[in-house]
Design a protein around this motif. Structure first.
Motif, PDB file in Angstrom:
ATOM      1  N   LEU A  27      40.865  47.922  34.664  1.00 49.40           N
ATOM      2  CA  LEU A  27      40.800  47.103  35.875  1.00 49.40           C
ATOM      3  C   LEU A  27      39.385  47.114  36.393  1.00 49.40           C
ATOM      4  CD1 LEU A  27      41.827  45.549  38.382  1.00 49.40           C
ATOM      5  CD2 LEU A  27      42.345  47.774  39.414  1.00 49.40           C
ATOM      6  N   ILE A  28      38.828  45.928  36.606  1.00 50.27           N
ATOM      7  CA  ILE A  28      37.576  45.788  37.348  1.00 50.27           C
ATOM      8  C   ILE A  28      37.952  45.247  38.716  1.00 50.27           C
ATOM      9  CG2 ILE A  28      35.354  44.614  37.505  1.00 50.27           C
ATOM     10  CD1 ILE A  28      35.131  44.707  34.517  1.00 50.27           C
ATOM     11  N   SER A  29      37.864  46.124  39.711  1.00 49.09           N
ATOM     12  CA  SER A  29      38.283  45.798  41.069  1.00 49.09           C
ATOM     13  C   SER A  29      37.068  45.464  41.927  1.00 49.09           C
ATOM     14  CB  SER A  29      39.042  46.978  41.676  1.00 49.09           C
ATOM     15  OG  SER A  29      39.460  46.687  42.998  1.00 49.09           O
ATOM     16  N   GLY A  30      37.302  44.662  42.937  1.00 46.14           N
ATOM     17  CA  GLY A  30      36.245  44.296  43.865  1.00 46.14           C
ATOM     18  C   GLY A  30      36.780  43.342  44.908  1.00 46.14           C
ATOM     19  N   PRO A  31      35.956  42.979  45.892  1.00 45.21           N
ATOM     20  CA  PRO A  31      36.410  42.080  46.955  1.00 45.21           C
ATOM     21  C   PRO A  31      36.905  40.746  46.400  1.00 45.21           C
ATOM     22  CG  PRO A  31      34.319  43.101  47.520  1.00 45.21           C
ATOM     23  CD  PRO A  31      34.571  43.449  46.098  1.00 45.21           C
ATOM     24  N   GLY A  32      38.078  40.339  46.851  1.00 45.34           N
ATOM     25  CA  GLY A  32      38.630  39.065  46.412  1.00 45.34           C
ATOM     26  C   GLY A  32      39.527  39.156  45.195  1.00 45.34           C
ATOM     27  N   LEU A  33      39.797  40.366  44.707  1.00 42.26           N
ATOM     28  CA  LEU A  33      40.670  40.506  43.548  1.00 42.26           C
ATOM     29  C   LEU A  33      42.040  39.906  43.824  1.00 42.26           C
ATOM     30  CD1 LEU A  33      41.458  41.714  40.746  1.00 42.26           C
ATOM     31  CD2 LEU A  33      42.097  43.795  41.988  1.00 42.26           C
ATOM     32  N   GLN A  34      42.491  39.042  42.946  1.00 40.55           N
ATOM     33  CA  GLN A  34      43.842  38.497  42.982  1.00 40.55           C
ATOM     34  C   GLN A  34      44.397  38.560  41.567  1.00 40.55           C
ATOM     35  OE1 GLN A  34      43.598  34.523  44.549  1.00 40.55           O
ATOM     36  NE2 GLN A  34      43.181  35.198  46.637  1.00 40.55           N
ATOM     37  N   SER A  35      45.649  38.905  41.445  1.00 37.90           N
ATOM     38  CA  SER A  35      46.235  39.011  40.117  1.00 37.90           C
ATOM     39  C   SER A  35      47.748  38.897  40.193  1.00 37.90           C
ATOM     40  CB  SER A  35      45.855  40.351  39.460  1.00 37.90           C
ATOM     41  OG  SER A  35      46.509  40.495  38.211  1.00 37.90           O
ATOM     42  N   ARG A  36      48.315  38.163  39.270  1.00 39.23           N
ATOM     43  CA  ARG A  36      49.771  38.074  39.168  1.00 39.23           C
ATOM     44  C   ARG A  36      50.372  39.415  38.771  1.00 39.23           C
ATOM     45  NH1 ARG A  36      51.484  35.306  33.476  1.00 39.23           N
ATOM     46  NH2 ARG A  36      53.456  36.216  34.178  1.00 39.23           N
ATOM     47  N   TRP A  37      49.523  40.307  38.229  1.00 40.68           N
ATOM     48  CA  TRP A  37      50.008  41.599  37.764  1.00 40.68           C
ATOM     49  C   TRP A  37      50.083  42.626  38.889  1.00 40.68           C
ATOM     50  CZ3 TRP A  37      52.098  40.268  33.512  1.00 40.68           C
ATOM     51  CH2 TRP A  37      51.481  39.324  32.690  1.00 40.68           C
ATOM     52  N   LEU A  38      49.615  42.290  40.065  1.00 42.29           N
ATOM     53  CA  LEU A  38      49.770  43.167  41.225  1.00 42.29           C
ATOM     54  C   LEU A  38      51.142  42.910  41.852  1.00 42.29           C
ATOM     55  CD1 LEU A  38      46.189  42.997  42.805  1.00 42.29           C
ATOM     56  CD2 LEU A  38      47.235  44.900  41.543  1.00 42.29           C
ATOM     57  N   ASP A  39      52.148  43.204  41.073  1.00 36.74           N
ATOM     58  CA  ASP A  39      53.537  42.963  41.447  1.00 36.74           C
ATOM     59  C   ASP A  39      54.175  44.318  41.743  1.00 36.74           C
ATOM     60  OD1 ASP A  39      56.286  42.446  41.544  1.00 36.74           O
ATOM     61  OD2 ASP A  39      56.195  40.894  39.996  1.00 36.74           O
ATOM     62  N   GLY A  40      54.181  44.688  43.011  1.00 38.92           N
ATOM     63  CA  GLY A  40      54.661  46.005  43.387  1.00 38.92           C
ATOM     64  C   GLY A  40      56.113  46.248  43.019  1.00 38.92           C
ATOM     65  N   ALA A  41      56.962  45.227  43.156  1.00 35.51           N
ATOM     66  CA  ALA A  41      58.388  45.393  42.860  1.00 35.51           C
ATOM     67  C   ALA A  41      58.606  45.625  41.366  1.00 35.51           C
ATOM     68  CB  ALA A  41      59.159  44.165  43.329  1.00 35.51           C
ATOM     69  N   ALA A  42      57.927  44.843  40.513  1.00 34.78           N
ATOM     70  CA  ALA A  42      58.057  45.021  39.063  1.00 34.78           C
ATOM     71  C   ALA A  42      57.522  46.379  38.634  1.00 34.78           C
ATOM     72  CB  ALA A  42      57.319  43.899  38.330  1.00 34.78           C
ATOM     73  N   ALA A  43      56.416  46.797  39.251  1.00 33.85           N
ATOM     74  CA  ALA A  43      55.841  48.104  38.930  1.00 33.85           C
ATOM     75  C   ALA A  43      56.795  49.227  39.317  1.00 33.85           C
ATOM     76  CB  ALA A  43      54.506  48.269  39.641  1.00 33.85           C
ATOM     77  N   ALA A  44      57.438  49.091  40.464  1.00 33.86           N
ATOM     78  CA  ALA A  44      58.384  50.118  40.917  1.00 33.86           C
ATOM     79  C   ALA A  44      59.567  50.231  39.968  1.00 33.86           C
ATOM     80  CB  ALA A  44      58.862  49.793  42.328  1.00 33.86           C
ATOM     81  N   ARG A  45      60.059  49.097  39.462  1.00 33.39           N
ATOM     82  CA  ARG A  45      61.179  49.130  38.521  1.00 33.39           C
ATOM     83  C   ARG A  45      60.766  49.809  37.213  1.00 33.39           C
ATOM     84  NH1 ARG A  45      61.916  43.872  40.681  1.00 33.39           N
ATOM     85  NH2 ARG A  45      60.869  42.925  38.876  1.00 33.39           N
ATOM     86  N   GLN A  46      59.564  49.503  36.743  1.00 35.23           N
ATOM     87  CA  GLN A  46      59.090  50.122  35.515  1.00 35.23           C
ATOM     88  C   GLN A  46      58.904  51.626  35.689  1.00 35.23           C
ATOM     89  OE1 GLN A  46      58.794  49.235  32.492  1.00 35.23           O
ATOM     90  NE2 GLN A  46      57.510  50.868  31.630  1.00 35.23           N
TER      91      GLN A  46
END
Length: 282
Positions: free
Chosen positions: A256-275
């Protein structure tokens, strides 16, 4: 006759018309096989490269918003992970670690990455004088590597403030990356990266945004110049650490290269919690 300016470039190649400027991190590997000269400062016409207006370089960090939908158990697991990583991860902001963990879980569940338990994260909002790249073993809760990492020339000075997916932008691109194969290129041993976020880093492979070594990404360079130098968009690594880091983030790992303005479809908290409830960090 146009005004002449002194411009630093990564390298030169001889052509039938003389010297041709080439973009360091954007050069394709097969193009690096021709005769070349060492890096130097050359004279170029100012009309060919428009001058950029530099904004004041602030060191104030940008707040990172929490990832939505993360369950209580996953939040607790990320907090425990951060604590267990110890002093080596003290400057890894918890919110950025949470982004990386959520993306890891979501992408692993979607079979977009293959290396279980390995996660690399770069916080490009930190100044480039700070070691801002971490490679983590999630299962052993251990920092495997921490290093300096350079950002693109178009992204800012000590801090990366502008990000772009555009070709020839010389900018760092935010988002999640899957590591690909290695090759010997103009920077020596390098590892390819596939951008997984359309519109943010999906041009990374074609731009030849790769992990490679650079003398301008070393602590010695900071001591001499007060900050790191710049790539053409690659997350360039210190010469004394790059082989170990590239060897650790083998094909199919997540960066992950993070920084101001990061947007991603993979920042799915619910899917991550299930996994995480299903398999933990495995």
């Amino acid at each position: 006759m146009p005004e002449l300016r002194i411009l630093p470039v990564g390298y030169l190649r001889l052509t039938g018309l003389g010297l041709t400027l080439l973009a360091g991190c954007q050069l394709r590997a097969e193009e690096g096989k021709g005769p070349s000269l060492p890096a130097k400062t050359v004279v170029a016409a100012s009309a060919a490269v428009p001058a950029a207006v530099a904004a004041p370089d602030s060191l104030a960090l940008t707040p990172v918003l929490p990832v939505a939908g993360v369950s209580g158990p996953l939040q607790q697991a990320i907090r425990r992970l951060h604590a267990d990583l110890g002093p080596a991860a003290a400057e890894l902001r918890p919110e950025v670690l949470a982004q990386a963990c959520v993306g890891y879980l979501t992408l692993y569940r979607a079979a977009r990455i293959e290396r279980a338990g390995l996660l690399a994260v770069a916080d490009m909002d930190l100044p480039n004088t700070t070691p801002r790249l971490w490679v983590l073993d999630l299962k052993k809760r251990k920092v495997l590597h921490r290093s300096l990492v350079a950002h693109g020339r178009g992204s800012g000075k000590r801090r990366a403030r502008r990000f772009s997916n555009a070709r020839k932008s010389a900018c760092t691109s935010l988002g999640f990356y899957r590591t690909a194969g290695t090759y010997e290129g103009i920077h020596g041993y390098s590892r390819r990266l596939n951008g997984l976020d359309p519109g943010q880093n999906s041009n990374a492979y074609d731009r030849y945004v790769v992990l490679h070594a650079a003398s301008y990404a070393a602590a010695k360079y900071v001591q001499q110049h007060g900050q790191l130098g710049y790539s053409r968009g690659c997350p360039a690594l210190p010469p004394e650490q790059f082989k170990a880091i590239i060897g650790t983030v083998q094909t199919g790992s997540l960066l992950l290269i993070s920084g101001p303005g990061l947007q991603s479809r993979w920042l799915d908290g619910a899917a991550a919690a299930r996994q995480f409830a299903r398999q933990g960090w495995n």
